[in-house]
Design an enzyme around this catalytic site. Structure first.
Site, PDB file in Angstrom:
ATOM      1  N   ASP A  35       0.872  -1.294   0.033  1.00 49.02           N
ATOM      2  CA  ASP A  35      -0.040   0.125   0.094  1.00 49.02           C
ATOM      3  C   ASP A  35       0.786   1.093  -0.127  1.00 49.02           C
ATOM      4  O   ASP A  35       1.660   1.582   0.951  1.00 49.02           O
ATOM      5  CB  ASP A  35      -0.883  -0.018   1.276  1.00 49.02           C
ATOM      6  CG  ASP A  35      -2.020  -1.200   1.047  1.00 49.02           C
ATOM      7  OD1 ASP A  35      -2.710  -0.814   0.162  1.00 49.02           O
ATOM      8  OD2 ASP A  35      -2.070  -1.900   2.077  1.00 49.02           O
ATOM      9  N   PHE A 144      -7.361   2.720   5.558  1.00 41.61           N
ATOM     10  CA  PHE A 144      -7.360   2.492   7.042  1.00 41.61           C
ATOM     11  C   PHE A 144      -7.490   1.086   7.103  1.00 41.61           C
ATOM     12  O   PHE A 144      -8.452   0.521   6.624  1.00 41.61           O
ATOM     13  CB  PHE A 144      -8.325   3.284   8.199  1.00 41.61           C
ATOM     14  CG  PHE A 144      -7.870   4.611   8.088  1.00 41.61           C
ATOM     15  CD1 PHE A 144      -7.072   5.180   8.973  1.00 41.61           C
ATOM     16  CD2 PHE A 144      -8.592   5.554   7.197  1.00 41.61           C
ATOM     17  CE1 PHE A 144      -6.945   6.555   9.264  1.00 41.61           C
ATOM     18  CE2 PHE A 144      -8.411   6.808   7.385  1.00 41.61           C
ATOM     19  CZ  PHE A 144      -7.324   7.139   8.223  1.00 41.61           C
ATOM     20  N   ASP A 176     -10.208  -6.545  -1.453  1.00 37.36           N
ATOM     21  CA  ASP A 176      -9.404  -5.904  -0.530  1.00 37.36           C
ATOM     22  C   ASP A 176      -9.922  -5.140   0.758  1.00 37.36           C
ATOM     23  O   ASP A 176     -10.750  -4.274   0.248  1.00 37.36           O
ATOM     24  CB  ASP A 176      -8.346  -4.786  -1.251  1.00 37.36           C
ATOM     25  CG  ASP A 176      -7.252  -4.083  -0.099  1.00 37.36           C
ATOM     26  OD1 ASP A 176      -7.154  -4.590   0.875  1.00 37.36           O
ATOM     27  OD2 ASP A 176      -6.596  -3.233  -0.838  1.00 37.36           O
TER      28      ASP A 176
END
Length: 229
Positions: A35, A144, A176
């Site tokens: 990420d 988050f 995801d």
């Protein structure tokens, strides 16, 4: 794809045990999910392209970069230079850039992916869907870890599978967000090719990565009735 693949989200790993965890997972998983957040597209700032080089020192598995950024061109240039195997960009920031960036990634011999937020319809990517190697469906809001699983997003996975079969497209489908014991059964019914697992599904299950993996494997098998090879 013949089997479900697992791709750990490395922003949720224990960085104090970086080498230990990667070394163990190298023989268990199919790729690593990196990420990259710029603090603008999402409030968080997490990993960056240098992290890929660090992982490559101890792993030969493919890397998949997930760009949560407002200026994808800047980051694509870096990741192409690094030969990152998968470069995945958010559809929401690609207006006027999609074809150029996808071509840039392909011209470098790499694979291009698109990520869709929970509220973004798959029709958004129809103009260039035939060019894609991967489509990632966010099952939580981006930025988050540990958020509530949004079950309605699974409908997009089903629709993308049906469209792929109908049109002969070559993309793989990835999910995801909050992939864990509570959601495995519902995710399996939708049928993605790749599960991204993070804190709730893998790294947060035990202090030892070996134990965490065994818990995750049992959770998946218990909830889906399928063996995790």
């Amino acid at each position: 794809m013949n089997k479900v693949e697992f791709s750990p989200s490395l922003m949720t790993m224990d960085l104090d045990k970086f080498k230990e965890q990667i070394t163990f997972l190298n023989d268990k998983v199919d790729s690593y999910h990196i990420d990259i957040m710029d603090g603008h597209y999402v409030p968080n700032i997490t990993l960056s392209p240098w992290f890929i080089d660090e992982v490559r020192k101890i792993s030969s598995l493919p890397m998949s970069a997930h760009l949560m950024v407002t200026n994808p061109s800047f980051w694509v240039d870096q990741l192409v230079a690094q030969k990152c195997e998968w470069i995945c960009m958010h559809a929401e920031v690609l207006d006027g850039m999609a074809f150029r960036l996808i071509d840039q990634i392909h011209d470098a011999g790499l694979k291009a992916g698109i990520v869709l937020n929970p509220e973004t319809p798959i029709e958004t990517i129809f103009p260039y869907i035939e060019l894609l190697d991967k489509i990632t469906i966010m099952t939580i809001d981006p930025g988050f870890a540990g958020q509530r699983f949004i079950e309605s997003t699974l409908d997009k996975i089903v629709a993308l599978r049906e469209l792929r079969e109908e049109k002969g497209y070559k993309y793989v489908i990835e999910m995801d967000g909050s992939s864990n014991r509570k959601s495995f059964k519902r995710i399996d019914a939708a049928g993605p090719d790749i599960y991204i697992v993070g804190r709730s599904g893998l790294f947060g299950l035990d202090d030892k990565i070996e134990k965490s993996w065994e818990i995750m494997k049992k959770d998946y098998e218990d909830m889906t009735g399928k063996a995790l090879i």
